[in-house]
Design an enzyme around this catalytic site. Structure first.
Site, PDB file in Angstrom:
ATOM      1  N   CYS A  19       1.016   6.121   4.769  1.00 53.80           N
ATOM      2  CA  CYS A  19       1.448   5.485   3.514  1.00 53.80           C
ATOM      3  C   CYS A  19       0.257   5.071   2.659  1.00 53.80           C
ATOM      4  O   CYS A  19       0.426   4.707   1.503  1.00 53.80           O
ATOM      5  CB  CYS A  19       2.338   4.283   3.792  1.00 53.80           C
ATOM      6  N   CYS A  28       5.026  -1.482   8.870  1.00 53.87           N
ATOM      7  CA  CYS A  28       4.166  -2.381   8.098  1.00 53.87           C
ATOM      8  C   CYS A  28       3.753  -3.579   8.960  1.00 53.87           C
ATOM      9  O   CYS A  28       2.644  -4.086   8.826  1.00 53.87           O
ATOM     10  CB  CYS A  28       4.877  -2.862   6.842  1.00 53.87           C
TER      11      CYS A  28
HETATM   12 FE1  FES Z   1       2.800   1.300   4.577  1.00 50.81          FE
HETATM   13 FE2  FES Z   1       4.326  -0.749   4.252  1.00 50.81          FE
HETATM   14  S1  FES Z   1       4.689   1.257   3.536  1.00 50.81           S
HETATM   15  S2  FES Z   1       2.425  -0.677   5.213  1.00 50.81           S
END
Ligand code: FES
Length: 148
Positions: A33, A103
């Site tokens: 991400c 996360c």
């Molecule tokens: Fe990567 Fe939340 S989407 S840490």
């Protein structure tokens, strides 16, 4: 979709910032991400975490998990702090949507990385602390990891 606690920590993050001359600093990212979290720990001579600050370049859930994680480790000993898992972080937020559980792994790993840095600087070994990964994307030994 998000609990009140997540929204609260996201809109009003606790302990955001950095600590000058920190006892330990840990930075972890998730290549998938692109989010990055950094934790700063101020640890006294009795191995008690006196202060903790974070900087997160990431999604709202990552900000909320960093914020709540700082509250969970503040005032704890190093030994207690390594037991603060991402599960504890999720529970403290009254839950996270499944796609956002990763996360919370960043928060756990960033704390471990900061503790690792502290141990290295001090030349000590912290019982039960494994060398942290700098990228949680290749993290496969967590219970809640099957979200990928
Ligand atoms: Fe990567 Fe939340 S989407 S840490």
């Amino acid at each position: 979709m998000y609990t009140k606690k997540v929204m609260d920590h996201f809109s009003n993050p606790r302990n955001m910032g950095e600590i000058e001359n920190a006892s330990g600093i840990g930075t972890v990212g998730n290549a998938k991400c692109g989010d990055i979290m950094r934790m700063y720990l101020d640890i006294d001579e009795n191995d008690v975490i006196q202060d903790v600050k974070f900087k997160t370049f990431g999604c709202g859930a990552a900000v909320a998990t960093s914020s709540v994680a700082t509250e969970l480790v503040k005032g704890k000993t190093v030994q207690e702090a390594i037991k603060v898992t991402n599960k504890a972080v999720v529970e403290a937020l009254d839950g996270l949507p499944p796609v956002k559980v990763h996360c919370s792994l960043l928060a756990e790993e960033a704390i471990h990385a900061a503790l690792w840095d502290y141990a290295e600087k001090k030349g000590i070994k912290i019982e039960g602390l494994k060398k942290p990964k700098s990228d949680i994307h290749d993290h496969h030994d967590h219970e809640v990891e099957e979200i990928y």
